[in-house]
Every structure is written in structure tokens, then in C-alpha cells.
Design an enzyme around this catalytic site. Structure first.
Site: not given
Length: 288
Positions: A109-110
Site C-alpha cells: 500500500g505504499c
């Protein structure tokens, strides 16, 4: 046969009063190490499929190389710990890379995990060149086709997708991954590897339009990015300054255009009148 990005795992599933022990298809998520000129740069948690596209797209969208010819994808080695992708870049690029060292851990998610300075995160992308507008019907077609071309998500329910469509809305490439940034990087890599001009189409993604997503699209020269969920304020600011058309909440029943709306023709197509020789994508009609 399951796609490469899925694995089988036992599961006990309950539906109503019934309990069954069965086997489920699960999205794979493994550490993928990107090693440039023998030096580790980043480890991203990713779906282990289309990794050559991922390496190329990541390198371009992160500004590590300026064009595909500056990157050579070498050995892709799988071990018990994960996957290592060996990459070669010009020495001048490697020296600049050293100034942007990243920690060796990333998350699905980054998109900027481990970047060491605010300046490195907020680097301005080059301003996008002008491109012809698309019709809203093309956007809707691309969204429909994207839904139909996600075999890994259909099997596991756990992946994002990024799709590339021509100006008519026909989807030419789709890439899936557990991480939305990874899916877009894979798509960018596939687009560039195929030698397609980014200005001749647009991208649709099954996620929110975060700053990193807008940055990657703009860095790759994609003029329009449509997301099925919301944008962030920073994504809107970047898209506005970079000349990127940013669309959020892109659904069958509507959408929201946050920046540079001239690239989307909202009005339905009309039959040409006698003596009217304007083209289908005329900029005057797009701005009316």
C-alpha cells in the site's frame, strides 16, 4: 490452471449453518527486491507476475531512468525468501540513485516507503504535453472492459488492476497486483515495452487516486488518469501543476473531473450537420 499470482490454501468456510473445509485461491504477495548495478535499492511486496514490466515501470515512474533503453532487466531469481530482479542502468543514473537511497522494505500500500527526504517525495514531474480529448463513452467502455479483464481478482478478490485504453476506450493492457502502485507500474512497463505513445490513450485504475498514483502517471507521460475511488488533495494539486487530467469516482453512472477537464468531452456524440467538417476530437467542441 491458476494464474501465477495465485496460490492454494486450506480454509474453513461457513455460509449460513453450513461449514466446509475446502481449498481457496489466495493472491500471492512476496518480497521483490530490485537490485541496480549490483546494489539493492528497494524491496516491494508485490504479486509475483509481470515482474519485467514492474521493474521497467517502477524505474520510469520513480524517475530512476528517463527511457526504456537505459534499463536492462537481467536475472529474475526466486528463492525461499522472495524474488530478486537484477537490473543494469548507466553509471550516471546509478550515481544519482545513490542520492535517493531507499530502505529495503516496502509495503503493497505504499509507493514512497523508505524515501529519505521530503524533496525526494515531492519531486515535480515534467509537465505533460497537450493531447486530444476523449469522449465520455470511451471512459465508460474502458471501465467496463477493465472489470471484465481481472482474472486474478475474480479468483481471489484481493488485487488491484490498472488498465490502458486507446482513445476509443478499448482496453489494450491490464496488469494486476496486490498493491495499487505496483499494478500501475506494471502497466507503465507494459505500455512502454510495447512502444505505445502514452498521449494516444489513458489509464483507469481500481483504487483511489493518491499522490503517488498521480505522480507515476504524470512521470510516464499519461495525460488522463481515471480512478474508481476518490483522489487526495495532494494528488489534485500535483495533477493540476503537471497538466494531468485527474478523474475520480469513475463509475457507470458518473464521475468527477478534478483537473484539466478539456481532455474529456462530456456531451454525447451528435450526427454531423451538412457542411460541418469538424473532426470527432475537435478541441473547440471539447471546450464548449
Amino acid at each position: 490452471m491458476q494464474p501465477a499470482g495465485a496460490v492454494s490454501r486450506p480454509v474453513r468456510r461457513r455460509r449460513g449453518a453450513r461449514v466446509d473445509d475446502t481449498v481457496d485461491a489466495i493472491a500471492a504477495e512476496v518480497p521483490v527486491a530490485l537490485v541496480y548495478n549490483g546494489t539493492p535499492f528497494a524491496v516491494m511486496m508485490a504479486t509475483p507476475d509481470d515482474l519485467a514490466d514492474f521493474a521497467l515501470g517502477f524505474s520510469l515512474s520513480e524517475g530512476l531512468v528517463a527511457r526504456a533503453g537505459e534499463l536492462r532487466v537481467g536475472e529474475i531469481a526466486t528463492s525461499l525468501e522472495g524474488i530478486t530482479v537484477q537490473l543494469a542502468i548507466p553509471q550516471a543514473r546509478a550515481a544519482a540513485l545513490e542520492q535517493r537511497r531507499r530502505n529495503l522494505q516496502g509495503r503493497s500500500g505504499c509507493g514512497v516507503c523508505g524515501t529519505e527526504s521530503i524533496e525526494a517525495v515531492l519531486r515535480p514531474p515534467p509537465r505533460l504535453r497537450d493531447s486530444k480529448p476523449i469522449r465520455v463513452e470511451a471512459l465508460h467502455r474502458a471501465l467496463r472492459e477493465l472489470r471484465e479483464r481481472q482474472p486474478l481478482n475474480a479468483l481471489t478478490g484481493a488485487t488491484h488492476a490498472a488498465g490502458w485504453a486507446g482513445r476509443d476506450g478499448r482496453v489494450l493492457f491490464v496488469r494486476e497486483d496486490v498493491g495499487r502502485h505496483n499494478a500501475l507500474d506494471k502497466l507503465i512497463g507494459a505500455l512502454v515495452a510495447a512502444g505505445l505513445d502514452p498521449l494516444q490513450g489513458f489509464a483507469v485504475v481500481t483504487s483511489r487516486a493518491s499522490y503517488e498514483m498521480a505522480m507515476k502517471a504524470a512521470q510516464a507521460g499519461i495525460p488522463l488518469l481515471a480512478a474508481i475511488s476518490a483522489p487526495t488533495a495532494l494528488a489534485i494539486a500535483l495533477a493540476d501543476s503537471a497538466g494531468l487530467t485527474l478523474i475520480g469516482f469513475a463509475r457507470d453512472d458518473g464521475h468527477a473531473v478534478y483537473t484539466h477537464p478539456q481532455r474529456l468531452i462530456e456531451s454525447p456524440a451528435r450526427a454531423p450537420r451538412a457542411g460541418d467538417d469538424r473532426g470527432d476530437g475537435d478541441a473547440t467542441e471539447a471546450n464548449s
